[in-house]
Scaffold this motif. Structure first.
Motif, PDB file in Angstrom:
ATOM      1  N   ASP A 123       0.808  -1.219   0.000  1.00 38.48           N
ATOM      2  CA  ASP A 123       0.000   0.000   0.000  1.00 38.48           C
ATOM      3  C   ASP A 123       0.841   1.268   0.000  1.00 38.48           C
ATOM      4  O   ASP A 123       0.298   2.369  -0.097  1.00 38.48           O
ATOM      5  CB  ASP A 123      -0.922   0.027   1.232  1.00 38.48           C
ATOM      6  CG  ASP A 123      -1.991  -1.053   1.172  1.00 38.48           C
ATOM      7  OD1 ASP A 123      -2.363  -1.455   0.059  1.00 38.48           O
ATOM      8  OD2 ASP A 123      -2.437  -1.494   2.257  1.00 38.48           O
ATOM      9  N   ILE A 124       2.159   1.120   0.122  1.00 43.97           N
ATOM     10  CA  ILE A 124       3.037   2.287   0.222  1.00 43.97           C
ATOM     11  C   ILE A 124       3.595   2.632  -1.152  1.00 43.97           C
ATOM     12  O   ILE A 124       4.116   1.764  -1.856  1.00 43.97           O
ATOM     13  CB  ILE A 124       4.214   2.026   1.188  1.00 43.97           C
ATOM     14  CG1 ILE A 124       3.717   1.400   2.503  1.00 43.97           C
ATOM     15  CG2 ILE A 124       4.987   3.303   1.427  1.00 43.97           C
ATOM     16  CD1 ILE A 124       2.747   2.255   3.268  1.00 43.97           C
ATOM     17  N   ALA A 125       3.489   3.902  -1.522  1.00 45.44           N
ATOM     18  CA  ALA A 125       4.084   4.388  -2.770  1.00 45.44           C
ATOM     19  C   ALA A 125       5.060   5.503  -2.433  1.00 45.44           C
ATOM     20  O   ALA A 125       4.657   6.541  -1.902  1.00 45.44           O
ATOM     21  CB  ALA A 125       3.002   4.900  -3.718  1.00 45.44           C
ATOM     22  N   LEU A 126       6.336   5.270  -2.701  1.00 46.61           N
ATOM     23  CA  LEU A 126       7.345   6.312  -2.513  1.00 46.61           C
ATOM     24  C   LEU A 126       8.564   6.001  -3.370  1.00 46.61           C
ATOM     25  O   LEU A 126       8.747   4.872  -3.825  1.00 46.61           O
ATOM     26  CB  LEU A 126       7.738   6.483  -1.038  1.00 46.61           C
ATOM     27  CG  LEU A 126       8.358   5.325  -0.248  1.00 46.61           C
ATOM     28  CD1 LEU A 126       9.820   5.084  -0.606  1.00 46.61           C
ATOM     29  CD2 LEU A 126       8.259   5.594   1.241  1.00 46.61           C
ATOM     30  N   SER A 127       9.387   7.001  -3.590  1.00 42.70           N
ATOM     31  CA  SER A 127      10.592   6.858  -4.396  1.00 42.70           C
ATOM     32  C   SER A 127      11.807   7.296  -3.590  1.00 42.70           C
ATOM     33  O   SER A 127      11.675   7.974  -2.570  1.00 42.70           O
ATOM     34  CB  SER A 127      10.487   7.714  -5.665  1.00 42.70           C
ATOM     35  OG  SER A 127       9.361   7.354  -6.443  1.00 42.70           O
ATOM     36  N   TRP A 154       8.800  13.025   0.533  1.00 45.23           N
ATOM     37  CA  TRP A 154       7.681  12.630   1.389  1.00 45.23           C
ATOM     38  C   TRP A 154       6.348  13.217   0.926  1.00 45.23           C
ATOM     39  O   TRP A 154       5.299  12.601   1.119  1.00 45.23           O
ATOM     40  CB  TRP A 154       7.958  13.065   2.826  1.00 45.23           C
ATOM     41  CG  TRP A 154       9.116  12.388   3.481  1.00 45.23           C
ATOM     42  CD1 TRP A 154      10.300  12.955   3.847  1.00 45.23           C
ATOM     43  CD2 TRP A 154       9.212  11.003   3.844  1.00 45.23           C
ATOM     44  NE1 TRP A 154      11.141  12.019   4.410  1.00 45.23           N
ATOM     45  CE2 TRP A 154      10.496  10.808   4.431  1.00 45.23           C
ATOM     46  CE3 TRP A 154       8.356   9.911   3.735  1.00 45.23           C
ATOM     47  CZ2 TRP A 154      10.922   9.581   4.899  1.00 45.23           C
ATOM     48  CZ3 TRP A 154       8.782   8.669   4.204  1.00 45.23           C
ATOM     49  CH2 TRP A 154      10.048   8.510   4.783  1.00 45.23           C
ATOM     50  N   ALA A 155       6.365  14.395   0.313  1.00 47.68           N
ATOM     51  CA  ALA A 155       5.103  15.032  -0.093  1.00 47.68           C
ATOM     52  C   ALA A 155       4.357  14.210  -1.147  1.00 47.68           C
ATOM     53  O   ALA A 155       3.127  14.284  -1.231  1.00 47.68           O
ATOM     54  CB  ALA A 155       5.373  16.434  -0.627  1.00 47.68           C
ATOM     55  N   ASP A 156       5.094  13.429  -1.933  1.00 45.98           N
ATOM     56  CA  ASP A 156       4.465  12.599  -2.967  1.00 45.98           C
ATOM     57  C   ASP A 156       4.184  11.179  -2.493  1.00 45.98           C
ATOM     58  O   ASP A 156       3.573  10.394  -3.214  1.00 45.98           O
ATOM     59  CB  ASP A 156       5.354  12.535  -4.205  1.00 45.98           C
ATOM     60  CG  ASP A 156       5.060  13.662  -5.180  1.00 45.98           C
ATOM     61  OD1 ASP A 156       4.216  14.514  -4.846  1.00 45.98           O
ATOM     62  OD2 ASP A 156       5.666  13.695  -6.272  1.00 45.98           O
ATOM     63  N   ALA A 157       4.650  10.824  -1.308  1.00 42.98           N
ATOM     64  CA  ALA A 157       4.454   9.464  -0.803  1.00 42.98           C
ATOM     65  C   ALA A 157       3.019   9.274  -0.328  1.00 42.98           C
ATOM     66  O   ALA A 157       2.408  10.187   0.235  1.00 42.98           O
ATOM     67  CB  ALA A 157       5.423   9.181   0.338  1.00 42.98           C
ATOM     68  N   THR A 158       2.490   8.079  -0.566  1.00 43.18           N
ATOM     69  CA  THR A 158       1.114   7.789  -0.165  1.00 43.18           C
ATOM     70  C   THR A 158       1.020   6.440   0.535  1.00 43.18           C
ATOM     71  O   THR A 158       1.872   5.562   0.350  1.00 43.18           O
ATOM     72  CB  THR A 158       0.161   7.771  -1.378  1.00 43.18           C
ATOM     73  OG1 THR A 158       0.592   6.741  -2.304  1.00 43.18           O
ATOM     74  CG2 THR A 158       0.158   9.110  -2.099  1.00 43.18           C
ATOM     75  N   SER A 191       7.286  15.965  -6.662  1.00 40.22           N
ATOM     76  CA  SER A 191       7.184  17.227  -5.926  1.00 40.22           C
ATOM     77  C   SER A 191       8.139  17.178  -4.747  1.00 40.22           C
ATOM     78  O   SER A 191       8.175  16.198  -4.008  1.00 40.22           O
ATOM     79  CB  SER A 191       5.755  17.435  -5.433  1.00 40.22           C
ATOM     80  OG  SER A 191       4.857  17.477  -6.518  1.00 40.22           O
ATOM     81  N   LEU A 192       8.906  18.239  -4.581  1.00 39.22           N
ATOM     82  CA  LEU A 192       9.878  18.295  -3.496  1.00 39.22           C
ATOM     83  C   LEU A 192       9.664  19.559  -2.671  1.00 39.22           C
ATOM     84  O   LEU A 192       9.346  20.623  -3.214  1.00 39.22           O
ATOM     85  CB  LEU A 192      11.311  18.304  -4.057  1.00 39.22           C
ATOM     86  CG  LEU A 192      11.764  17.081  -4.860  1.00 39.22           C
ATOM     87  CD1 LEU A 192      13.127  17.337  -5.473  1.00 39.22           C
ATOM     88  CD2 LEU A 192      11.803  15.834  -3.989  1.00 39.22           C
ATOM     89  N   SER A 193       9.849  19.431  -1.361  1.00 40.27           N
ATOM     90  CA  SER A 193       9.844  20.610  -0.512  1.00 40.27           C
ATOM     91  C   SER A 193      11.122  21.405  -0.774  1.00 40.27           C
ATOM     92  O   SER A 193      12.049  20.917  -1.438  1.00 40.27           O
ATOM     93  CB  SER A 193       9.767  20.207   0.954  1.00 40.27           C
ATOM     94  OG  SER A 193      10.975  19.554   1.348  1.00 40.27           O
ATOM     95  N   ALA A 231      18.585  19.538  -0.954  1.00 31.98           N
ATOM     96  CA  ALA A 231      19.324  18.299  -0.712  1.00 31.98           C
ATOM     97  C   ALA A 231      19.599  17.563  -2.021  1.00 31.98           C
ATOM     98  O   ALA A 231      20.705  17.032  -2.221  1.00 31.98           O
ATOM     99  CB  ALA A 231      18.553  17.407   0.246  1.00 31.98           C
ATOM    100  N   LEU A 232      18.608  17.529  -2.919  1.00 26.95           N
ATOM    101  CA  LEU A 232      18.795  16.861  -4.202  1.00 26.95           C
ATOM    102  C   LEU A 232      19.811  17.613  -5.062  1.00 26.95           C
ATOM    103  O   LEU A 232      20.679  16.990  -5.692  1.00 26.95           O
ATOM    104  CB  LEU A 232      17.463  16.741  -4.945  1.00 26.95           C
ATOM    105  CG  LEU A 232      17.521  16.030  -6.297  1.00 26.95           C
ATOM    106  CD1 LEU A 232      18.006  14.591  -6.120  1.00 26.95           C
ATOM    107  CD2 LEU A 232      16.149  16.045  -6.984  1.00 26.95           C
ATOM    108  N   ASP A 233      19.717  18.925  -5.086  1.00 21.83           N
ATOM    109  CA  ASP A 233      20.681  19.724  -5.862  1.00 21.83           C
ATOM    110  C   ASP A 233      22.105  19.477  -5.369  1.00 21.83           C
ATOM    111  O   ASP A 233      23.039  19.345  -6.162  1.00 21.83           O
ATOM    112  CB  ASP A 233      20.334  21.216  -5.752  1.00 21.83           C
ATOM    113  CG  ASP A 233      19.048  21.561  -6.492  1.00 21.83           C
ATOM    114  OD1 ASP A 233      18.605  20.755  -7.331  1.00 21.83           O
ATOM    115  OD2 ASP A 233      18.478  22.642  -6.222  1.00 21.83           O
TER     116      ASP A 233
END
Length: 280
Positions: free
Chosen positions: A157-161, A174-178, A265-267, A273-275
């Protein structure tokens, strides 16, 4: 999908061959390693499990990389003697594969092969859509399992990357995780998410069986058995003049490799952090 070749019959190579055979995704798997007849022995051991485990995949072992010719997918794993393919040896292997298996998609299954993906695209000019690493999906799978424990749910049931360059620069959007369609940020507060992020980072590098499962998941998506968006090591788009390094990104897959790189989508904190992770 008719034929997959796995280069390296070490623990990761053997586990990947077994997991892929059990999935019944391909007709034949050739396990290749230049250490005597070890690859042939492992292929025979896996094939003998077919009646019990109920798969029809044919397996063979070989010592010559030229046996990868004609494969739709070539998976770089680990050698019996020498560990994961990487460094100059890995680059020489990629160059040879670009000639003997020119039409194949090359998957780097090892946790230490991010640099090999990067050099293959930059130095050998291989297409970034046809040479990429599958190890980040194993970390994403571990992250889903930890989140499932935190919310008392199921990993399905968890969707995240997972993004960035593990372990030091791991970014989880986390904002895109469900969780079963609900926003994870509604169910897990920020301090708990930070703790989860730390625990996920500590799991890198993941074990050979987790890496094998990740490689199999990628092949399933390429074969059309699933439409999962998976986390993979992807080289930058050099044609766009990008001055970044290879890192984990979520991708959509097809028979010819990467179809699309998905930017979640990233905060503001996650974007920084990604950059930082992707800077050369």
């Amino acid at each position: 999908m008719q034929h997959v070749a796995i280069i390296g019959a070490g623990e990761l190579g053997g586990a990947t061959a077994h997991a892929l055979a059990r999935s019944n995704l391909v007709r034949t798997i050739t396990l290749i390693d230049d250490t005597r007849r070890v690859a042939a022995g492992k292929a025979l051991d896996i094939a003998q499990a077919a009646p019990v485990e109920g798969f029809a995949t044919q397996l063979a072992g070989a010592t010559d990389v030229s046996m990868a010719a004609g494969a739709a997918i070539v998976i770089l794993a680990d050698r019996i003697a020498g560990g994961e393919w990487q460094g100059e040896d890995g680059l020489v292997l990629l160059k040879r594969l670009s000639q003997t298996a020119a039409g194949a998609v090359i998957l780097c299954a090892g946790a230490a092969q991010r640099e090999l993906v990067d050099r293959g695209v930059r130095e050998l000019k291989l297409a970034r859509t046809r040479l990429f690493g599958t190890a980040p999906e194993s970390l994403a799978g571990a992250a889903r399992a930890l989140v499932a424990l935190a919310v008392n749910g199921s990993p399905r049931d968890i969707a995240l990357s997972v993004l960035g360059v593990p372990p030091a620069h791991t970014v989880i959007p986390w904002a895109d995780a469900t969780v079963a369609g609900f926003a994870l940020t509604r169910l897990v507060d920020e301090p708990a998410r930070r703790r989860l992020g730390d625990r996920v980072t500590a799991l890198w590098p993941t074990a050979p069986y987790a890496l094998a499962a990740a490689a199999t998941t990628i092949v399933e998506a390429m074969a059309g058995r699933s439409r999962r968006i998976a986390s993979c090591f992807v080289a930058p788009d050099l044609t766009a003049g990008a001055r970044t390094r290879t890192g984990a990104m979520p991708v959509r897959l097809g028979p010819a490799g990467i179809v699309e790189v998905m930017l979640p989508s990233l905060s503001a904190v996650e974007q920084v952090a990604l950059d930082n992770a992707m800077q050369i």
